[in-house]
Design an enzyme around this catalytic site. Sequence first.
Site: not given
Length: 414
Positions: A321, A319, A287, A343, A345, A92
């Site tokens: 979840s 971030p 990221h 980037h 957890a 990605d």
Amino acid sequence: MTTPMTTPMTTPTNQHPDFPVALPGAREDNVRMWAQPYDVEPAALDQLRNISRLPWTHGVRVMPDVHLGKGATVGSVIAMRNAVAPAAVGVDIGCGMVAVRTDVTQSQLPDDLSAMRRAIEQAIPVGFSSHSGVAEVIRKDFVLRRRFGLLMDGFSGLRAEKIGEREKRASQQCGSLGGGNHFIEVTADEDGTVWLMLHSGSRNIGKEIAERHMYAARNLEHNLGLPDRDLAVFVSDTVEMENYLHDLYWAQDYALLNRSAMMTALKGVFARWFPQARFAEEIQAHHNYVSPETYDGVEVLVTRKGAISAQQGQYGLIPGSMGTGSYVVKGLGNTDSYCSASHGAGRRMSRTKAKKTFTLDDLAAQTAGVECRKDGGVLDEIPGAYKDLESVIAAQVDLVQVEARLTTLLCVKG
């Protein structure tokens, strides 16, 4: 970001007493970790050792959210001399975050956010959905329309084999969320100020570009003896490297535009409830990407796969979840980590294991108080499948300074 932030949280900036640590078995001790090896799955440690032993590797830096990935671990920062491994970027390409602070307070929000969630889901395609043509928000916004036109003008110049047939799909997916760990959130900081945030990348076109170049790299002669075929690299001053970087930088631009289009749409939805709302300058953070940088006096190509840049004073987003919130941070420019930070957890279990471990009752309990889906389609994204965000942040106090802690109020998942 020049707009004043909320008052920074009190966070120590001295080096964490336990980190960084070396990875036993790595070549020449060129791996430094902001995670304890005993807390990382053995397969991920093997990936890190394999990467460290590649002849082009200058060094590897491991973030506290590290976990197993394809070829290279997620949560790794890899500096290579005259080479780049597509697997060290990820499929990605350009995946990342964007967030913006509003002047709306949490007390002004409606008690029931379900209508707002439905409006967001109607405005922004999620999961496998896409726009029927060019996204309305792109067509109506001059800046987005111009960026989109310039980007798609370059599509025919992409060099991945047979990628041209994907132009229509790439056009329709720009401005859509996707699935997996991608999300859109309405959050609030410690002062009760509302933030808008989302996480997404280059959609299917980035995946196609990555996989086609990874396949091409596997068959190059210098990669035939590698311990893992997924670690195949392109080397400098070759047509293959030129082609890959050309397509990769295009995909990174696509990911940025994708997030910008969605954020514009998200602001539009938010404005239905708050027509006079004002928005601060956006924070954008890739990221999964490549960047030419210099460390130890050596020019290297740095791949951050599940890691963000944390240059001195640079804002970033980390971030958790769905349901656990996020952090706004500012980089401390620690060159020991190649000026990088985590980037997010990071997963602590696979999606398959999460579905076997947790129930829908667990999902409802762990997302209590958050307006979000609570069905089997997002069970693999349950907070319990991820590492503890507070521990991840505590492990990198020498990499970033916390500026704000965001609590999730509404979460849209694909």
